[in-house]
Design an enzyme around this catalytic site. Structure first.
Site, PDB file in Angstrom:
ATOM      1  N   ASP A 140       0.862  -1.180   0.000  1.00 46.11           N
ATOM      2  CA  ASP A 140       0.000   0.000   0.000  1.00 46.11           C
ATOM      3  C   ASP A 140       0.908   1.243   0.000  1.00 46.11           C
ATOM      4  O   ASP A 140       1.837   1.320   0.811  1.00 46.11           O
ATOM      5  CB  ASP A 140      -0.857  -0.063   1.278  1.00 46.11           C
ATOM      6  CG  ASP A 140      -1.826   1.090   1.412  1.00 46.11           C
ATOM      7  OD1 ASP A 140      -1.672   2.107   0.714  1.00 46.11           O
ATOM      8  OD2 ASP A 140      -2.736   0.966   2.243  1.00 46.11           O
ATOM      9  N   TYR A 152     -12.211  13.005  -5.000  1.00 54.14           N
ATOM     10  CA  TYR A 152     -11.120  12.536  -5.861  1.00 54.14           C
ATOM     11  C   TYR A 152     -10.337  13.722  -6.416  1.00 54.14           C
ATOM     12  O   TYR A 152      -9.102  13.783  -6.331  1.00 54.14           O
ATOM     13  CB  TYR A 152     -11.691  11.699  -7.001  1.00 54.14           C
ATOM     14  CG  TYR A 152     -10.700  11.393  -8.112  1.00 54.14           C
ATOM     15  CD1 TYR A 152      -9.684  10.455  -7.924  1.00 54.14           C
ATOM     16  CD2 TYR A 152     -10.774  12.048  -9.347  1.00 54.14           C
ATOM     17  CE1 TYR A 152      -8.768  10.175  -8.942  1.00 54.14           C
ATOM     18  CE2 TYR A 152      -9.873  11.771 -10.361  1.00 54.14           C
ATOM     19  CZ  TYR A 152      -8.875  10.844 -10.154  1.00 54.14           C
ATOM     20  OH  TYR A 152      -7.969  10.575 -11.155  1.00 54.14           O
ATOM     21  N   ASN A 154      -8.903  12.125 -20.482  1.00 53.98           N
ATOM     22  CA  ASN A 154      -9.466  10.774 -20.401  1.00 53.98           C
ATOM     23  C   ASN A 154      -8.574   9.810 -21.183  1.00 53.98           C
ATOM     24  O   ASN A 154      -8.517   9.890 -22.405  1.00 53.98           O
ATOM     25  CB  ASN A 154     -10.875  10.750 -20.988  1.00 53.98           C
ATOM     26  CG  ASN A 154     -11.901  11.217 -19.991  1.00 53.98           C
ATOM     27  OD1 ASN A 154     -11.773  12.315 -19.439  1.00 53.98           O
ATOM     28  ND2 ASN A 154     -12.897  10.404 -19.728  1.00 53.98           N
ATOM     29  N   PHE A 184     -25.649   8.640 -21.823  1.00 49.92           N
ATOM     30  CA  PHE A 184     -26.426   9.403 -20.845  1.00 49.92           C
ATOM     31  C   PHE A 184     -26.731  10.806 -21.372  1.00 49.92           C
ATOM     32  O   PHE A 184     -25.908  11.422 -22.047  1.00 49.92           O
ATOM     33  CB  PHE A 184     -25.665   9.485 -19.522  1.00 49.92           C
ATOM     34  CG  PHE A 184     -25.498   8.127 -18.886  1.00 49.92           C
ATOM     35  CD1 PHE A 184     -26.528   7.573 -18.132  1.00 49.92           C
ATOM     36  CD2 PHE A 184     -24.337   7.382 -19.082  1.00 49.92           C
ATOM     37  CE1 PHE A 184     -26.401   6.312 -17.567  1.00 49.92           C
ATOM     38  CE2 PHE A 184     -24.191   6.130 -18.521  1.00 49.92           C
ATOM     39  CZ  PHE A 184     -25.230   5.587 -17.761  1.00 49.92           C
TER      40      PHE A 184
END
Ligand SMILES: NC(=O)c1ccc[n+]([C@@H]2O[C@H](COP(=O)([O-])OP(=O)(O)OC[C@H]3O[C@@H](n4cnc5c(N)ncnc54)[C@H](O)[C@@H]3O)[C@@H](O)[C@H]2O)c1
Length: 307
Positions: A49, A138, A167, A198
């Site tokens: 981690d 985020y 993106n 959408f």
């Protein structure tokens, strides 16, 4: 040179490891394998981690000159549901990576940010010095990571470059979970499942091919872009409806999506201006969208033989 890649088992990180190895660098990776998977047994990968205090000792033993920090909780939706878990990985984890890099005597950290930091911008494509308007935990965690990286440069002289990614799409991106719309359309169209757009399909995004993105990282490991935020995108906007048409063309599938109500919180439009990245790193996107989509579809067919 010796380079450490965090998030090395992920979509972008695994391509970056391949690129750095091909360039002749000595590479080690860190990943907790929460979403990534270990692809190349020949590459040293520590299952750890990034927020684990044990990281510093491992990094010091490897002694990287540069650390490319990509490990992150990457889902906006998950960050809204559990902002503390997001902050633990993305803020504490980033502070831990920077401190480990400093203690190991690294020259530079390349930090991975997101165009989500710009929120709803005033102008498109967004310049890298635009106001930061994070609209999710985020995005806020990415802003915090950028600020920490800047602070380490000011306080300790540990150099950094922030790469703010549009993106990203390409081979190895998975449609599960929060993956990008390209892999969701690709997977559905190859398996004959319905696709959904959408709203009215007019929402736009800036799609940049993963191999172009790792080229920006490879360049940023040098001295260029020192202390800067650099956008890594094409500057072009593609609507969801146009993207569907292009993925359908690449997949040889019907271009016939269903339309669903708009999703709350989706940003209406995005593209980012990479002219400063060209000046600082000599970088520019090289892969036209349809070409990148064809390569992505070819990879997905290989993963799903028969599709
Ligand atoms: N894909 C995109 O479009 C996009 C856009 C903007 C920014 N980014 C950023 O790029 C980076 C890489 O994203 P990706 O798309 O390859 O996603 P990914 O989920 O494929 O990669 C992230 C990797 O980090 C690992 N990870 C998660 N939490 C960890 C932790 N606590 N400790 C160690 N490893 C951990 C995961 O197992 C995974 O392998 C992230 O920082 C993300 O925020 C991605």
């Amino acid at each position: 040179m010796r380079v450490l890649v965090t998030g090395a088992a992920g979509f972008i990180g695994s391509h970056l490891v391949d690129r750095l190895l091909a360039d002749g660098h000595e590479v080690a990776g860190v990943d907790d394998l929460s979403t990534g998977r270990h692809r190349d047994e020949a590459v040293e990968l520590w299952r750890l981690d990034v927020a684990d205090p044990a990281l510093a000792e491992r990094v010091a033993a490897f002694g990287p000159e540069v650390v490319c920090h990509l490990a992150a909780q990457v889902s906006v939706r998950v960050s809204v549901g559990d902002p503390l878990a997001d902050a633990r990985t993305n803020v504490i984890g980033t502070a831990n990576v920077l401190e480990a890099a400093r203690l190991a005597g690294a020259r530079k950290v390349v930090f991975t940010s997101s165009c989500a930091v710009y929120g709803v911008p005033d102008v498109l494509p967004v310049p890298p010095d635009a106001e930061l308007r994070p609209a999710s935990p985020y995005a806020a965690s990415k802003v915090a990571g950028e600020v920490y990286a800047r602070m380490y440069t000011a306080l300790h002289g540990l150099d950094h470059t922030v790469l703010t990614l549009a993106n990203v799409y390409g081979p190895r991106q998975t449609p599960e979970g929060e993956a990008g719309v390209v892999s969701i359309f690709t997977d559905a169209l190859l398996t004959g499942r319905p696709t959904r757009v959408f709203g009215d399909g007019g929402q736009t995004r800036d799609y940049v091919y993963v191999l172009d993105v790792v080229d920006a990282f490879a360049r940023a490991t040098g001295d260029g872009g020192s202390g800067m935020r650099l956008n890594v995108g094409t500057g072009l906007q593609t609507t969801d409806r146009e993207l569907h048409t292009l993925v359908a063309e690449a997949a040889g599938a019907p271009d016939d999506p269903e339309f669903a109500p708009p999703r709350l919180g989706d940003l209406p439009a995005m593209s980012i201006d990479a002219s400063r990245t060209r000046e600082a790193l000599g970088w520019q996107p090289r892969t036209p969208l349809l070409e990148g989509l064809k390569a992505t579809v070819a990879w997905a067919r290989g993963v799903r033989p028969g599709a």
